[in-house]
Design an enzyme around this catalytic site. Structure first.
Site, PDB file in Angstrom:
ATOM      1  N   CYS A 118       0.714  -1.231   0.096  1.00 16.16           N
ATOM      2  CA  CYS A 118       0.007  -0.014  -0.014  1.00 16.16           C
ATOM      3  C   CYS A 118       0.825   1.183   0.049  1.00 16.16           C
ATOM      4  CB  CYS A 118      -0.947  -0.113   1.246  1.00 16.16           C
ATOM      5  SG  CYS A 118      -1.971  -1.684   1.154  1.00 16.16           S
ATOM      6  N   HIS A 150      -2.423   7.831   6.190  1.00 21.86           N
ATOM      7  CA  HIS A 150      -2.926   6.558   5.446  1.00 21.86           C
ATOM      8  C   HIS A 150      -4.218   6.136   6.199  1.00 21.86           C
ATOM      9  CE1 HIS A 150      -1.756   2.859   3.656  1.00 21.86           C
ATOM     10  NE2 HIS A 150      -1.889   1.980   4.784  1.00 21.86           N
ATOM     11  N   GLU A 163      -0.543   5.579  13.558  1.00 27.93           N
ATOM     12  CA  GLU A 163      -0.129   6.592  12.924  1.00 27.93           C
ATOM     13  C   GLU A 163      -0.346   8.095  13.776  1.00 27.93           C
ATOM     14  OE1 GLU A 163      -2.396   6.602   9.320  1.00 27.93           O
ATOM     15  OE2 GLU A 163      -0.905   8.064   8.298  1.00 27.93           O
ATOM     16  N   LYS A 219      -9.540   7.887   2.642  1.00 27.23           N
ATOM     17  CA  LYS A 219     -10.040   6.673   2.420  1.00 27.23           C
ATOM     18  C   LYS A 219     -11.455   6.493   3.033  1.00 27.23           C
ATOM     19  CE  LYS A 219      -5.756   4.169   2.517  1.00 27.23           C
ATOM     20  NZ  LYS A 219      -4.567   5.455   2.747  1.00 27.23           N
ATOM     21  N   HIS A 278      -9.691   1.881   0.515  1.00 21.71           N
ATOM     22  CA  HIS A 278      -8.356   1.811   0.336  1.00 21.71           C
ATOM     23  C   HIS A 278      -7.855   1.384  -0.972  1.00 21.71           C
ATOM     24  CE1 HIS A 278      -4.178   1.165   1.223  1.00 21.71           C
ATOM     25  NE2 HIS A 278      -4.361   0.609   2.279  1.00 21.71           N
ATOM     26  N   PHE A 336       1.943  -3.594   3.815  1.00 17.45           N
ATOM     27  CA  PHE A 336       2.470  -4.711   4.535  1.00 17.45           C
ATOM     28  C   PHE A 336       3.696  -5.030   4.046  1.00 17.45           C
ATOM     29  CE2 PHE A 336      -2.053  -6.993   3.981  1.00 17.45           C
ATOM     30  CZ  PHE A 336      -2.424  -6.298   5.195  1.00 17.45           C
TER      31      PHE A 336
END
Length: 419
Positions: free
Chosen positions: A168, A309, A320, A341, A346, A405
């Protein structure tokens, strides 16, 4: 952290977006400003037996509007989306191949997963009819570098070209690497961003099996993605593509291009913690944010807006928040932070592309998009996430952060162009 010199200055001159909120930058940006959700019940296949049943699909996308019909049949959907967004950005930048040295124009449009729709369909063909039923175009359709390759063929770009894969954080890393190439003098113009089309039975089902996606809002899809809200329970998958045209300021001025803003800095780090979970302390992202600020030559207090994010998973949003607090301290509560998002879902490897565009439009239009579906504050997420309504205020510097990831972190910094 990049130790490259900050000169030549790098500017953004073109934007292209295919998103769940619309198939142009204007539609995407209008949706964000209005706080409109592009998330609905998944229509592409039957999700009735899946725990999550919502997604941010690109509605009504017709590949033949962007490429030859015969060529479209040889392209996976993720590549079709990449070509459509790249054409938009190229035209928006006013680029003309006839007036450029094609070997000085490159392309880095990555993808987190690549052609999973093709893998799935060809797998069925093989089991139903044997290996001879596999399409001869399967391999070039699925490989993850193919978006950049096809965009280059489509637009005649012969400069640096490859596909970045960092889950991502892919699009953010693509933008970062493109900036680095321009700083090194390897190109004059770079198209950079990401594309993703993983809302397929296999891709969607895989994320369901991981228990990473929201399952509590199937009856109210528009409320399922709720970053930083206490009742968030997972992310909502989206698809699309976001592409920027980057070039040196000198090159842009020489050809009289309009300039949206400057790409002032970038950084990347790794959590080195877990294959899917972010570092709960946010340390990797904290250092990434610090390095990006240093790369841009600015202080934390100079930043007006962070497009976070913000996946709407319990761990991401908490970590975050800690990372931002670790950099800004008490000043973090002054910052405007939002997760778009909440409206797009996402987009995985494409997320950094469209979220960079959100930052750029925030600078040019002095509007900070909201985090929608923010109804119940979480004591662990106690910053200003621009709840539910856009805020109109000048934005001189905006940052976009994305995590992937594998522990990949990427941050880019945009600054208003002031001549």
């Amino acid at each position: 952290m990049s130790t490259l010199p900050q000169h030549p200055r790098i500017v953004v001159t073109g934007l292209g977006a295919i998103t769940p909120l619309g198939q142009t930058v204007d539609e995407f940006w209008a949706g964000l400003q209005a706080g409109r959700s592009g998330i609905d019940r998944v229509q592409g296949f039957d999700v009735s037996e899946m725990p999550c049943q919502v997604g941010g699909e690109v509605k009504g996308f017709k590949p033949e509007d962007h490429m030859d019909v015969k060529e479209a049949r040889k392209r996976d959907r993720y590549t079709q989306l990449a070509v459509a967004a790249s054409r938009q950005a190229y035209l928006d930048a006013g680029l003309d191949t006839a007036g450029l040295d094609p070997f000085r124009v490159g392309c880095l449009v990555g993808s987190g997963i690549g052609g999973i729709d093709t893998i799935e369909k060809q797998n069925f063909r093989m089991f139903e009819g044997g290996a001879r039923k596999i399409s001869p175009f399967m391999v070039p359709m699925i490989i993850t570098n193919m978006a950049s390759g096809i965009v280059a063929i489509d637009l005649g770009l012969k400069g640096p070209n490859y596909g970045i894969v960092s889950a991502c954080a892919t699009a953010t890393h693509s933008i970062s690497d493109a900036m680095r190439m321009l700083l090194l003098g390897e190109a004059d113009v770079m198209l950079a961003g990401g594309a993703e089309a993983s809302i397929t039975r296999l891709g969607y089902g895989g994320f369901c099996s991981m228990k990473a996606m929201s399952t509590s809002f199937n009856d109210a899809p528009q409320t399922a993605s709720r970053p930083f809200d206490k009742d968030r329970d997972g992310f909502v998958m989206g698809e699309g593509s976001g592409v920027l045209v980057l070039e040196t300021l000198e090159h842009a001025q020489k050809r009289g291009a309009k300039i949206y803003c400057e790409l002032a800095g970038h950084a990347s780090t790794c959590d080195a913690y877990h294959i899917t979970s972010p570092d709960p302390d946010g340390m990797g992202l904290k250092v990434c944010l610090q390095n990006a600020l240093r790369s841009a030559g600015i202080q934390p207090q100079d930043v007006d807006y962070i497009n976070a994010h913000g996946t709407s998973t319990p761990y991401n949003d908490r970590g975050e928040t800690l990372a931002i607090k670790g950099v800004w301290g008490e000043d973090a509560k002054r910052l405007k932070i939002s997760s778009t998002k909440s409206m797009t879902g996402h987009l995985l490897g494409a997320a950094g592309g469209i979220e960079a565009i959100a930052c750029i439009k925030a600078i040019t239009d002095s509007v900070i998009p909201p985090t929608i579906n923010y109804t119940t504050p979480d004591p662990d997420c106690d910053l200003d996430y621009v709840p539910n309504q856009a805020v109109h205020q000048p934005v001189r510097i905006a940052m976009s952060s994305n995590l992937g990831f594998g522990g990949h972190n990427g941050v880019v910094v945009f600054r208003r162009h002031e001549g």
